[in-house]
Design an enzyme around this catalytic site. Structure first.
Site, PDB file in Angstrom:
ATOM      1  N   SER A  70     146.935  11.425 -21.058  1.00 56.04           N
ATOM      2  CA  SER A  70     148.107  11.688 -21.896  1.00 56.04           C
ATOM      3  C   SER A  70     148.717  13.045 -21.573  1.00 56.04           C
ATOM      4  O   SER A  70     148.014  13.984 -21.185  1.00 56.04           O
ATOM      5  CB  SER A  70     147.665  11.668 -23.368  1.00 56.04           C
ATOM      6  OG  SER A  70     148.664  12.200 -24.198  1.00 56.04           O
ATOM      7  N   TYR A 114     142.011  14.065 -30.889  1.00 54.35           N
ATOM      8  CA  TYR A 114     142.469  13.023 -29.965  1.00 54.35           C
ATOM      9  C   TYR A 114     142.838  13.634 -28.615  1.00 54.35           C
ATOM     10  O   TYR A 114     142.379  13.193 -27.554  1.00 54.35           O
ATOM     11  CB  TYR A 114     143.672  12.259 -30.532  1.00 54.35           C
ATOM     12  CG  TYR A 114     144.431  11.510 -29.455  1.00 54.35           C
ATOM     13  CD1 TYR A 114     143.889  10.364 -28.869  1.00 54.35           C
ATOM     14  CD2 TYR A 114     145.664  11.980 -28.980  1.00 54.35           C
ATOM     15  CE1 TYR A 114     144.554   9.700 -27.846  1.00 54.35           C
ATOM     16  CE2 TYR A 114     146.327  11.316 -27.963  1.00 54.35           C
ATOM     17  CZ  TYR A 114     145.775  10.187 -27.394  1.00 54.35           C
ATOM     18  OH  TYR A 114     146.432   9.544 -26.374  1.00 54.35           O
ATOM     19  N   LYS A 142     141.048  13.425 -24.506  1.00 54.33           N
ATOM     20  CA  LYS A 142     141.693  13.168 -23.213  1.00 54.33           C
ATOM     21  C   LYS A 142     141.337  14.274 -22.215  1.00 54.33           C
ATOM     22  O   LYS A 142     141.064  14.005 -21.042  1.00 54.33           O
ATOM     23  CB  LYS A 142     143.211  13.041 -23.372  1.00 54.33           C
ATOM     24  CG  LYS A 142     143.645  11.808 -24.150  1.00 54.33           C
ATOM     25  CD  LYS A 142     143.174  10.513 -23.493  1.00 54.33           C
ATOM     26  CE  LYS A 142     143.591   9.271 -24.237  1.00 54.33           C
ATOM     27  NZ  LYS A 142     142.960   8.046 -23.708  1.00 54.33           N
TER      28      LYS A 142
END
Length: 341
Positions: free
Chosen positions: A126, A151, A155
């Protein structure tokens, strides 16, 4: 053709990628635990591609289940790994859930790939890894900044785990694809974004507001240093994004990679503000959207859009579909979903 595992293959991006893989002749196996997707998506994939992919319901947090899967499918040539929890707000409230689901599952898969003679791995990463970048557009050389959420951190950690594993595993080749903002639906309207509960992303919130499922769209802040005061993002059509995965996988399978761990940005190279997205929707749908400007939302960065030079030149991939195309397909999909309720 080669057998490819797609984890989270019934999700939004996963399902569109399965279609593109099958269109290119790959044999696809899907793993999905159906925690954030629907088994009905399998029918949508089959109706578009004319071929039903193999499907196994499996929670990748179950290490023994992952080992058993790879023992059964020992001819897997590549993995595209989508399966992960992805709601930023939820990750702030439930960090351990995100670390367990997004990190342990990655480790279990990589452990199995290490055992194979050769394996190609595509990681769903991302643009959140860049945070608020110092320079725009954002290149792959932009510094990875401290994550704004658990979150985003999963990544970053995920990329580090893959990079470290590739350094000591010559038989493993990997590419991390850093997405900007995927939107839209397949033109057939047989698959699209199916958010469970209140949407976390702008476009499904727009379409659900337009169809009457949500009362009003909140636009968080109009006092940012941008032309119309609203945040700017790079919205990429999900079909363009899916095709990039097939190209990246082919790069690894044909040994065209320059090193056994690479990163690529996937975006359009153009930023669109929240109000520009709203106007695009109103134009293609003919609907007037009920929205309201409210205060800024904590953690939102001002602007992020990709420099796509590396993906364009090295992958030979470019986006073909516009923001209007994405909004039109998203609206057609929303209407179909509501008709079928």
């Amino acid at each position: 053709m080669d057998k490819i595992l797609v984890t989270g293959g019934l999700g939004f991006i996963g399902s569109h990628t399965v279609v593109e893989l099958q269109n290119e002749g790959y044999e696809v196996v899907i793993i999905d635990d159906l925690s954030n997707s629907s088994i009905s998506v399998l029918d949508g994939i089959t109706s578009i591609s004319g071929k039903k992919p193999l499907f196994e319901k499996l929670d990748l947090k179950e290490k023994a289940g992952v080992e058993n899967f790879f023992a059964k499918h020992n001819d897997i040539k590549g993995v595209i790994h989508f399966a992960a929890s992805k709601a930023v707000g939820e990750s702030v409230k439930e960090p351990l859930l995100y670390y367990e689901n997004n990190i342990s599952t990655l480790v279990y898969i990589l452990k199995e790939l290490k055992k194979l003679r050769a394996a190609s791995f595509i990681f769903s990463s991302s643009c959140t890894v860049y945070g608020q970048a110092d320079e725009l557009p954002i290149t792959e050389n932009a510094p990875v900044k401290q994550a704004e959420s658990p979150y985003g951190n999963t990544k970053q950690i995920g990329e580090e785990i893959i990079s470290d594993t590739c350094k000591v595993t010559p038989n493993l080749k990997a590419i991390a694809l850093r997405y900007f903002n995927p939107v839209g639906a397949h033109e057939s309207v047989n698959i699209g974004e199916l958010p469970i509960g209140v949407p976390q992303n702008l476009v499904p919130f727009i379409t659900q507001t337009a169809i009457g499922l949500r009362e009003q769209l909140s636009v968080f802040g109009d006092d940012y240093p941008t032309p119309d005061g609203t945040c700017i993002r790079d919205y990429i059509h999900v079909v363009d994004l899916a095709k990039a995965h097939v190209v990246a996988l082919g790069r690894l399978l044909k040994n065209k990679n320059k090193s056994n761990y690479e990163t690529f940005n996937l975006g359009t190279g153009k930023g669109s503000s929240v109000l520009e997205v709203v106007k695009s929707f109103e134009k293609v749908s003919g609907e007037k959207l009920n929205y309201k400007i409210v205060g800024r939302r904590e953690g939102d960065i001002i602007s992020a859009y990709a420099d796509t030079t590396k993906a364009n030149d090295e992958l030979g991939w470019k986006t073909k579909l516009s923001l209007d195309d994405a909004m039109r397909s998203a609206w057609n999909w929303e209407q179909k979903v509501r008709r079928n309720k």
